[in-house]
Design a protein around this motif. Structure first.
Motif: not given
Length: 157
Positions: A24-35
């Motif tokens: 149940a690990i949360e996965v967040r999608e980011f377009d920018d690696p800095v973000l």
């Protein structure tokens, strides 16, 4: 034999439950690696209000999940790191900040260690100075006479 089977079934159930929880690990999608790096840094620098000294990125508490969601949304809205920390501190109190700000009410928190080191240094200097003065002080006439009497008594015996 039935006890052993029950124990094995119990152990197997705990192992399965542990793997389900680990999944149940949360996965967040980011377009920018800095973000993404800012998100990781912010979630590591904010403390869970219900856990004992645990960052929200490590906590499984529901409030930590909500805080991670809020950090993610605020980052997506283009807020700065300082704005996000201010928002979290306003919402949950300064406790959520691992490094509290230097303000009037946190001055003791920041100033006390330095003050104690300074006071300890002054105390050590005063003790060393007092010992030097005590050892270098000349004997009074009464002390000298008493010392002579003790020395003479030791020779006569």
């Amino acid at each position: 034999m039935a006890v052993i089977r029950l124990a094995l079934v119990g152990i197997l159930m705990m192992l399965v439950a542990g793997t389900v929880q680990a999944g149940a690990i949360e996965v967040r999608e980011f377009d920018d690696p800095v973000l993404e790096q800012r998100y990781r840094s912010l979630t590591a620098s904010l403390r869970c209000p219900t856990c004992e000294n645990q960052a929200i990125n490590d906590s499984n508490a529901p409030v930590s999940g909500d805080m991670r969601d809020r950090v993610y949304m605020l980052l997506q809205d283009g807020r700065s790191d300082m704005e996000i920390r201010d928002f979290m501190a306003q919402r949950f109190g300064d406790y959520v900040l691992y490094n509290p700000r230097l303000e009037g009410r946190t001055f003791m928190l920041w100033g006390l260690p330095a003050g104690l080191v300074l006071a300890g240094g002054v105390l050590v200097a005063l003790v060393v100075r007092a010992r030097r003065n005590a050892s270098a002080r000349e004997l009074s006439a009464e002390e000298r006479a008493r010392l002579e009497a003790l020395i003479n008594r030791g020779r006569s015996e």
